[in-house]
Design a protein around this motif. Structure first.
Motif, PDB file in Angstrom:
ATOM      1  N   VAL A   1       0.677  -1.640  -0.415  1.00 39.48           N
ATOM      2  CA  VAL A   1       0.109   0.247   0.043  1.00 39.48           C
ATOM      3  C   VAL A   1       0.987   0.833  -0.033  1.00 39.48           C
ATOM      4  O   VAL A   1       2.205   1.029   0.378  1.00 39.48           O
ATOM      5  N   ALA A   2       0.298   1.932  -0.998  1.00 43.85           N
ATOM      6  CA  ALA A   2       1.103   3.790  -0.609  1.00 43.85           C
ATOM      7  C   ALA A   2       0.164   4.630  -0.943  1.00 43.85           C
ATOM      8  O   ALA A   2      -0.891   4.361  -1.760  1.00 43.85           O
TER       9      ALA A   2
ATOM     10  N   ASN B   1       1.889   7.647  -8.199  1.00 39.49           N
ATOM     11  CA  ASN B   1       1.365   6.590  -7.237  1.00 39.49           C
ATOM     12  C   ASN B   1       1.844   4.895  -7.323  1.00 39.49           C
ATOM     13  O   ASN B   1       2.240   4.344  -6.989  1.00 39.49           O
ATOM     14  N   LEU B   2       1.515   4.569  -8.311  1.00 38.42           N
ATOM     15  CA  LEU B   2       1.911   3.717  -9.157  1.00 38.42           C
ATOM     16  C   LEU B   2       3.445   3.401  -9.302  1.00 38.42           C
ATOM     17  O   LEU B   2       4.183   2.023  -9.233  1.00 38.42           O
ATOM     18  N   SER B   3       4.090   4.343  -9.655  1.00 36.37           N
ATOM     19  CA  SER B   3       5.457   4.352  -9.295  1.00 36.37           C
ATOM     20  C   SER B   3       6.266   3.940  -8.394  1.00 36.37           C
ATOM     21  O   SER B   3       7.223   2.941  -7.882  1.00 36.37           O
ATOM     22  N   ASP B   4       5.343   4.102  -6.732  1.00 34.51           N
ATOM     23  CA  ASP B   4       5.561   3.376  -5.327  1.00 34.51           C
ATOM     24  C   ASP B   4       5.409   2.112  -5.415  1.00 34.51           C
ATOM     25  O   ASP B   4       6.470   1.731  -4.984  1.00 34.51           O
ATOM     26  N   LEU B   5       4.626   1.648  -5.802  1.00 34.63           N
ATOM     27  CA  LEU B   5       4.173   0.074  -6.066  1.00 34.63           C
ATOM     28  C   LEU B   5       5.295  -0.539  -6.751  1.00 34.63           C
ATOM     29  O   LEU B   5       5.581  -1.494  -6.384  1.00 34.63           O
ATOM     30  N   ALA B   6       5.989   0.413  -8.119  1.00 33.68           N
ATOM     31  CA  ALA B   6       6.327  -0.338  -9.228  1.00 33.68           C
ATOM     32  C   ALA B   6       8.012  -0.198  -8.804  1.00 33.68           C
ATOM     33  O   ALA B   6       8.513  -1.748  -8.782  1.00 33.68           O
ATOM     34  N   ALA B   7       8.360   0.893  -7.344  1.00 36.69           N
ATOM     35  CA  ALA B   7       9.520   0.467  -6.093  1.00 36.69           C
ATOM     36  C   ALA B   7       9.153  -0.912  -5.359  1.00 36.69           C
ATOM     37  O   ALA B   7      10.498  -0.914  -5.630  1.00 36.69           O
ATOM     38  N   MET B   8       8.223  -1.409  -5.148  1.00 40.21           N
ATOM     39  CA  MET B   8       8.359  -2.466  -4.608  1.00 40.21           C
ATOM     40  C   MET B   8       7.943  -3.631  -5.377  1.00 40.21           C
ATOM     41  O   MET B   8       8.826  -4.689  -4.448  1.00 40.21           O
ATOM     42  N   GLY B   9       7.720  -3.831  -6.550  1.00 37.70           N
ATOM     43  CA  GLY B   9       7.991  -5.052  -7.461  1.00 37.70           C
ATOM     44  C   GLY B   9       6.187  -5.507  -7.213  1.00 37.70           C
ATOM     45  O   GLY B   9       6.428  -6.229  -7.864  1.00 37.70           O
ATOM     46  N   ALA B  10       5.525  -4.696  -6.997  1.00 37.57           N
ATOM     47  CA  ALA B  10       3.851  -5.038  -6.674  1.00 37.57           C
ATOM     48  C   ALA B  10       3.316  -4.898  -7.767  1.00 37.57           C
ATOM     49  O   ALA B  10       3.427  -4.148  -8.834  1.00 37.57           O
ATOM     50  N   LYS B  11       2.122  -5.918  -7.798  1.00 38.33           N
ATOM     51  CA  LYS B  11       1.100  -5.820  -9.082  1.00 38.33           C
ATOM     52  C   LYS B  11      -0.158  -4.615  -8.526  1.00 38.33           C
ATOM     53  O   LYS B  11      -0.567  -5.189  -7.770  1.00 38.33           O
ATOM     54  N   PRO B  12      -0.203  -3.290  -8.925  1.00 39.82           N
ATOM     55  CA  PRO B  12      -1.276  -2.735  -9.081  1.00 39.82           C
ATOM     56  C   PRO B  12      -2.582  -3.313  -8.748  1.00 39.82           C
ATOM     57  O   PRO B  12      -2.671  -3.385 -10.399  1.00 39.82           O
ATOM     58  N   GLN B  13      -3.550  -2.210  -7.795  1.00 35.53           N
ATOM     59  CA  GLN B  13      -4.573  -3.272  -8.322  1.00 35.53           C
ATOM     60  C   GLN B  13      -5.911  -2.492  -7.797  1.00 35.53           C
ATOM     61  O   GLN B  13      -7.262  -2.348  -9.279  1.00 35.53           O
TER      62      GLN B  13
ATOM     63  N   VAL C   1      -3.980  10.362  -2.952  1.00 35.75           N
ATOM     64  CA  VAL C   1      -4.462   9.263  -3.776  1.00 35.75           C
ATOM     65  C   VAL C   1      -3.380   8.090  -2.850  1.00 35.75           C
ATOM     66  O   VAL C   1      -2.324   7.948  -2.800  1.00 35.75           O
ATOM     67  N   THR C   2      -4.749   7.159  -2.994  1.00 37.85           N
ATOM     68  CA  THR C   2      -3.542   6.106  -1.860  1.00 37.85           C
ATOM     69  C   THR C   2      -3.948   4.481  -3.349  1.00 37.85           C
ATOM     70  O   THR C   2      -5.070   4.786  -3.786  1.00 37.85           O
ATOM     71  N   VAL C   3      -2.550   3.801  -3.376  1.00 41.74           N
ATOM     72  CA  VAL C   3      -3.327   2.601  -4.204  1.00 41.74           C
ATOM     73  C   VAL C   3      -2.691   1.099  -3.355  1.00 41.74           C
ATOM     74  O   VAL C   3      -1.687   1.522  -2.610  1.00 41.74           O
ATOM     75  N   ILE C   4      -2.956  -0.091  -4.054  1.00 37.40           N
ATOM     76  CA  ILE C   4      -2.462  -0.916  -2.763  1.00 37.40           C
ATOM     77  C   ILE C   4      -2.799  -1.952  -4.535  1.00 37.40           C
ATOM     78  O   ILE C   4      -2.901  -2.026  -5.044  1.00 37.40           O
ATOM     79  N   GLY C   5      -1.515  -2.274  -3.834  1.00 36.40           N
ATOM     80  CA  GLY C   5      -1.505  -3.691  -5.137  1.00 36.40           C
ATOM     81  C   GLY C   5      -0.980  -4.991  -4.319  1.00 36.40           C
ATOM     82  O   GLY C   5      -1.487  -5.102  -2.943  1.00 36.40           O
TER      83      GLY C   5
ATOM     84  N   ALA D   1      -7.669   2.006  -6.010  1.00 31.18           N
ATOM     85  CA  ALA D   1      -7.168   2.958  -5.604  1.00 31.18           C
ATOM     86  C   ALA D   1      -7.866   3.524  -5.574  1.00 31.18           C
ATOM     87  O   ALA D   1      -8.896   3.119  -5.352  1.00 31.18           O
ATOM     88  N   LEU D   2      -8.035   4.355  -3.921  1.00 28.59           N
ATOM     89  CA  LEU D   2      -8.625   5.471  -3.683  1.00 28.59           C
ATOM     90  C   LEU D   2      -8.187   6.767  -4.221  1.00 28.59           C
ATOM     91  O   LEU D   2      -6.467   7.727  -3.865  1.00 28.59           O
ATOM     92  N   LEU D   3      -8.894   7.981  -4.322  1.00 32.12           N
ATOM     93  CA  LEU D   3      -9.243   9.360  -5.035  1.00 32.12           C
ATOM     94  C   LEU D   3      -9.674   9.758  -3.852  1.00 32.12           C
ATOM     95  O   LEU D   3     -10.539  10.607  -3.748  1.00 32.12           O
ATOM     96  N   SER D   4      -9.113  10.728  -3.043  1.00 34.27           N
ATOM     97  CA  SER D   4     -10.010  12.085  -2.215  1.00 34.27           C
ATOM     98  C   SER D   4      -9.230  13.453  -3.063  1.00 34.27           C
ATOM     99  O   SER D   4      -7.653  13.760  -3.536  1.00 34.27           O
ATOM    100  N   LEU D   5      -9.424  14.040  -2.766  1.00 30.68           N
ATOM    101  CA  LEU D   5     -10.176  15.015  -3.878  1.00 30.68           C
ATOM    102  C   LEU D   5     -10.293  16.892  -2.776  1.00 30.68           C
ATOM    103  O   LEU D   5     -11.546  16.480  -2.739  1.00 30.68           O
ATOM    104  N   ALA D   6      -9.443  17.568  -2.396  1.00 31.45           N
ATOM    105  CA  ALA D   6     -10.094  19.094  -2.642  1.00 31.45           C
ATOM    106  C   ALA D   6      -9.899  20.262  -3.425  1.00 31.45           C
ATOM    107  O   ALA D   6      -9.000  20.241  -3.955  1.00 31.45           O
ATOM    108  N   LEU D   7     -11.421  20.552  -4.354  1.00 27.68           N
ATOM    109  CA  LEU D   7     -11.370  20.939  -5.085  1.00 27.68           C
ATOM    110  C   LEU D   7     -11.810  22.140  -5.022  1.00 27.68           C
ATOM    111  O   LEU D   7     -12.670  22.650  -3.975  1.00 27.68           O
TER     112      LEU D   7
END
Ligand code: ADP
Ligand code: MG
Length: 328
Positions: free
Chosen positions: A47-48, A75-87, A138-142, A89-95
């Motif tokens: 998770v990143a 965010n996917l770059s952080d999962l890539a750096a861990m060798g994880a397969k991304p699956q 953004v939070t990504v989970i792989g 994502a959560l997206l929080s927006l202040a607009l």
């Protein structure tokens, strides 16, 4: 007749949710209080989370497509750096008022989903609020199989080779050109606004690399993070560093350390035993991605050094980006 959602809910259900994507392992996605996900058996979750703030991480006036793309990409770059397969994502927006508009959100989600589709990442939830400054969290989970341990910053061994994917300094040069108000070359602008996370490389490195991280704050600063985590030193060979022609010319005029300290590269920096060199070459051909051996891991007491042939180069005082170091 269905009730037509208004305000915040219209933004979520009419302009965000339709771009979410679809995975069979999502039992419940956007629409309830939380999402329910089904990781494959014998897998670990990786998770990143990364936050982007207008006029700090990107220009508020930037094309919303690029902002959407980059929010997920970093965010996917952080999962890539861990060798994880991304699956997922959560997206929080202040607009702000300017951004809480269908046209802006649609374009933002187009950029997001064009990248998400490439890796089959489903958007499963998030939060949407009003804010004074456009803020994107953004939070990504792989996942990584339990049999293969994820890549970490720790694990580099004295004598290992140091490798870099792609080229570095392109985004840094684009940013410099934007700040100076000179025309930014298209290829450099693309590197800044639409970075490509090295997801396939990260997964392929699982059995090969001893340590890995992504380069986001500048090569020298990030290499130091890896050195600290692995308790090792490192030497870099400046002549072998992978630069595009434009960056080489920039470095010749303004100084060699600029591309080594500018951020936003989103390449992978990793270490591997010298017995892996042939496999790295094969992997590079397979992925169509340049992999360059740029240095060697030394013992911790030898610290960090950069060599131009036989000549030791002085290290700049500023190694890379730090939000709290007072350099902004
Ligand atoms: P709650 O009030 O229970 O936190 P919300 O009204 O904030 O729920 O959100 C409703 C649903 O929409 C939830 O499933 C939430 O995860 C999802 N959601 C809200 N904002 C976003 C967003 N920016 N991107 C994706 N999903 C979102
Ligand atoms: Mg909420």
């Amino acid at each position: 007749m269905p009730i037509k959602p208004k305000g915040e809910f219209s933004l979520i259900y009419q302009h965000i949710a339709p771009h979410a994507g679809q995975r069979s392992d999502v039992l419940l996605g956007i629409g309830d209080d939380a999402a329910i996900l089904t990781p494959a058996p014998q897998h670990r979750l990786v998770v990143a989370s990364d936050m982007l703030i207008a006029d700090r991480h990107f220009f508020a006036q930037q094309d919303a497509y690029d902002v959407g793309w980059k929010s997920l990409a970093v965010n996917l770059s952080d999962l890539a750096a861990m060798g994880a397969k991304p699956q997922w994502a959560l997206l929080s927006l202040a607009l702000t008022k300017d951004h809480a508009k269908p046209a802006w959100l649609e374009r933002f989600m187009q950029g997001w989903s064009d990248l998400a589709r490439q890796y089959d990442v489903e958007l499963v939830g998030g939060d949407t609020t009003r804010g004074n400054q456009l803020t994107i969290s953004v939070t990504v989970i792989g996942t990584v199989g339990q049999a293969q341990s994820a890549l970490r910053r720790s694990g580099a061994v004295v004598g290992d080779d140091i490798w870099l994917s792609g080229t570095i300094g392109d985004a840094g040069l684009a940013l410099q050109q934007m700040r100076q108000g000179v025309r930014v070359e298209d290829t450099l602008a693309t590197r800044l606004h639409r970075p490509v996370p090295r997801v396939a490389l990260g997964q392929a490195l699982l059995p090969l690399a001893t340590a890995a991280m992504d380069v986001s704050d500048g090569l020298l600063a990030d290499l130091q993070h890896l050195m600290t985590a692995s308790d090792v030193g490192a030497q870099l060979y400046s002549r072998d560093l992978p630069f595009t022609t434009a960056v080489k010319e920039w470095a010749e005029v303004d100084g060699w350390y600029l591309p080594l300290t500018s951020g936003d590269d989103y390449e992978l920096l990793f270490t591997a035993s010298s017995s892996c060199r042939d496999q790295m070459q094969q992997l590079s051909a397979l992925l169509g991605l340049k992999l360059t051996r740029v240095g060697r891991v030394l013992s911790a007491d030898q610290g960090l050094s950069v060599w131009d042939g036989q000549q030791l180069l002085p290290l700049p005082a500023y190694l890379g980006f730090d939000h709290f170091s007072g350099n902004l």
